[in-house]
Design an enzyme around this catalytic site. Sequence first.
Site, PDB file in Angstrom:
ATOM      1  N   HIS A   1       0.813  -1.366   0.063  1.00  0.00           N
ATOM      2  CA  HIS A   1       0.101   0.133  -0.016  1.00  0.00           C
ATOM      3  C   HIS A   1       0.797   1.330  -0.170  1.00  0.00           C
ATOM      4  O   HIS A   1       0.985   1.818  -1.080  1.00  0.00           O
ATOM      5  CB  HIS A   1      -1.067  -0.061   1.332  1.00  0.00           C
ATOM      6  CG  HIS A   1      -1.984  -0.969   1.192  1.00  0.00           C
ATOM      7  ND1 HIS A   1      -2.825  -1.293   0.069  1.00  0.00           N
ATOM      8  CD2 HIS A   1      -2.023  -2.221   2.113  1.00  0.00           C
ATOM      9  CE1 HIS A   1      -3.543  -2.309   0.552  1.00  0.00           C
ATOM     10  NE2 HIS A   1      -3.021  -2.794   1.638  1.00  0.00           N
TER      11      HIS A   1
ATOM     12  N   ASP B   1      -5.201  -8.127  -3.171  1.00  0.00           N
ATOM     13  CA  ASP B   1      -5.444  -7.915  -1.834  1.00  0.00           C
ATOM     14  C   ASP B   1      -6.579  -8.582  -1.549  1.00  0.00           C
ATOM     15  O   ASP B   1      -6.677  -9.739  -0.967  1.00  0.00           O
ATOM     16  CB  ASP B   1      -5.247  -6.478  -1.540  1.00  0.00           C
ATOM     17  CG  ASP B   1      -5.357  -5.938  -0.125  1.00  0.00           C
ATOM     18  OD1 ASP B   1      -5.118  -7.036   0.626  1.00  0.00           O
ATOM     19  OD2 ASP B   1      -5.447  -4.934   0.222  1.00  0.00           O
TER      20      ASP B   1
END
Length: 449
Positions: free
Chosen positions: A265, A316
């Site tokens: 991220h 993810d």
Amino acid sequence: MRKLVFSEALLPDGWRRDVRIEIQADGRIASVTPDAEPGRLVALPGLPNLHSHAFQRGMAGLTEHAGDSEDSFWTWRELMYRFLAHLTPDDVEAIATLAYAEMLEAGFTRVGEFHYLHHAPDGSRYADHAEMAARIAAAAATTGINLTLLPCFYAHGEIGGAPPVPGQRRFLNDLDSFAALAEGSRRAIAALPGATFGLAPHSLRAATIEEIRAVRAMAHRDEPLHIHAAEQVKEVEAAQRILGQPPIAALLDAGLVDARTCLIHATHGTAAELARVADARAVIGLCPVTESNLGDGTFPAISYRAASGRFGVGTDSNVLISAPAELRTLEYSQRLAHRTRNALAPRGGSTAVALWQAALTGGAQALAAAPAGIAPGAFADLVLLDPAAPALAARHGDRILDSLVFAARDGAISEVWVRGARVVEAGAHPARAAAERRVAAVLTRILAA
Ligand SMILES: [Zn+2]
């Protein structure tokens, strides 16, 4: 030696026509010859998916209903904990099999499984400590996807070593039990073709700097280290308050960020932090579809790329699995934020080709899978397009990939090959239908509970 021919192929230095590829028995490319002989299909290098939590595919679409208070990553996480409390090893294998079949159909030929669901629902260990890792390996074997298994170290509930909450008990290990789990996980993939291995201290919420250093010391030579960092503003503020600096700076200052590191991220990394990450030649694992879904924020991709920062993409939460969608969402996030177009393309270049090539190189680095791409020595991991598909008709070169990423509906990917063997034919993976039935039964049981 197997031989394949393509009308066009995207090689490391760009598009070439009439490309012949020869593949060795071990699935690696022996030779690539452009201007050789005509083929029908167009070949792209398969993309690595550098960040997946496979079991979360089972709850896709089930968290889009507003709660009584304001929804956020943290309210989503509560729902995720409630969902995973029901999952058995059989369930996890079924959901991972479906997720991996979908990844292959959607252009990914390797998955980095950031694997944290280790224990039974009450937190006790399974008889085989690495039971869940073995189930992930089984899903990879069933579907044929290349696996990079990244067992996750998780010990605390908040930055600074606060105690975990009950919803986290299936994840927890101390350093000794994690060392044993890592060894069991290595054994679980030992016979799996194409598999690689790395370690994943979950985040600064779940592991202290000292523990992350200890986990890194457990890694064998060249094994990567993956860690979530700066996904949420609340996490950055807590690090600032408790550690005196934001999470990425803390990792950098501890000497834990280098070319073996993948920061997942990094959404709220500061300009100074991201410049240091770029200099360290670390990879940032961007997960644009999930980050959009969770309302994480917008990663400063334009300035990071200008600093030659490396990145790959990951699915993810697996709320929607698609290599083109990850690249498209990344580009669109920058267009919306900066009111510009072709934000991540080089001057005079194709946006989709720039993104695909960068995500290929960065993803392969982060998953210990270099060399990647259509080149000698790399696995023959190929995504094949039918140039007669409506969205691709009359296109050549860059325009084919720009059309795939920005304009094609599902189904434009015709075949996918992994390690020189075809695993997707006519757009479909043969294991998908059975996996869908198993997952439907799992969900019927859980949603009735
Ligand atoms: Zn994640």
